[in-house]
Design an enzyme around this catalytic site. Structure first.
Site, PDB file in Angstrom:
ATOM      1  N   ASN A  88       0.838  -1.196   0.000  1.00  0.00           N
ATOM      2  CA  ASN A  88       0.000   0.000   0.000  1.00  0.00           C
ATOM      3  C   ASN A  88       0.877   1.251   0.000  1.00  0.00           C
ATOM      4  O   ASN A  88       1.941   1.260   0.619  1.00  0.00           O
ATOM      5  CB  ASN A  88      -0.907   0.010   1.235  1.00  0.00           C
ATOM      6  CG  ASN A  88      -1.865  -1.168   1.255  1.00  0.00           C
ATOM      7  OD1 ASN A  88      -2.324  -1.614   0.207  1.00  0.00           O
ATOM      8  ND2 ASN A  88      -2.142  -1.689   2.438  1.00  0.00           N
ATOM      9  N   VAL A  97       1.274   2.422   8.109  1.00  0.00           N
ATOM     10  CA  VAL A  97       2.614   2.438   8.710  1.00  0.00           C
ATOM     11  C   VAL A  97       3.599   2.858   7.613  1.00  0.00           C
ATOM     12  O   VAL A  97       3.708   2.184   6.576  1.00  0.00           O
ATOM     13  CB  VAL A  97       2.995   1.050   9.276  1.00  0.00           C
ATOM     14  CG1 VAL A  97       4.413   1.089   9.826  1.00  0.00           C
ATOM     15  CG2 VAL A  97       2.005   0.632  10.368  1.00  0.00           C
ATOM     16  N   HIS A 101       6.282  -1.935   3.325  1.00  0.00           N
ATOM     17  CA  HIS A 101       6.094  -3.340   3.692  1.00  0.00           C
ATOM     18  C   HIS A 101       5.228  -4.037   2.657  1.00  0.00           C
ATOM     19  O   HIS A 101       4.358  -3.430   2.052  1.00  0.00           O
ATOM     20  CB  HIS A 101       5.458  -3.479   5.080  1.00  0.00           C
ATOM     21  CG  HIS A 101       4.229  -2.642   5.279  1.00  0.00           C
ATOM     22  ND1 HIS A 101       4.294  -1.297   5.565  1.00  0.00           N
ATOM     23  CD2 HIS A 101       2.925  -2.953   5.200  1.00  0.00           C
ATOM     24  CE1 HIS A 101       3.064  -0.820   5.669  1.00  0.00           C
ATOM     25  NE2 HIS A 101       2.208  -1.788   5.443  1.00  0.00           N
TER      26      HIS A 101
END
Ligand code: DGP
Length: 114
Positions: A88, A97, A101
């Site tokens: 994302n 966050v 990732h």
């Protein structure tokens, strides 16, 4: 300025996480709020906030994340039935966050992307 997130603390083992893989450039651990029976996060140890911040020197690490993803999918027995890898980016991409990732989700049929 690049600000650290909770993931930097996980990399430094300052807070606990269910770590499933680690090497010199990549860490993988179970998502705290799993959206599928298998829901892992694969992160570079280098703090890259978003995909927008990726540059050429990150190519090896980002490619390596796919190698790790394929290995983890096998180890968690979702490789044959299939799984989803998602990264994302920023608010409309659903990023919460700001340490790049890759989500690895499997163990159930995924919905269509929307
Ligand atoms: P994203 O929306 O793509 O930024 O996903 C962030 C994911 O990180 C979200 O699925 C929940 C997970 N997460 C957030 N904080 C923690 C944490 O402290 N530990 C673990 N294991 N996962 C976390």
């Amino acid at each position: 300025m690049v600000e650290e997130t909770i993931f930097s603390k996980i990399i430094r083992k300052e807070i606990p996480a269910d770590i499933v893989y680690e090497d010199e450039s990549v860490l993988a651990f179970r998502d705290i709020s799993p959206q599928a029976p298998v829901h892992l996060l694969i992160i570079p140890k280098k703090l890259i906030p978003t995909v927008n911040d990726v540059d050429a020197e990150d190519e090896m690490t980002l490619g390596h994340m796919f190698v790790v993803a394929a290995q983890l999918a096998k180890e968690h027995d979702v490789d044959k039935n299939g799984y989803r890898l998602t990264v994302n980016c920023n608010s409309e991409g659903g990023q919460e966050v700001f340490h790049l990732h890759m989500h690895l989700m499997g163990g159930r049929r995924m919905q269509r992307m929307g």
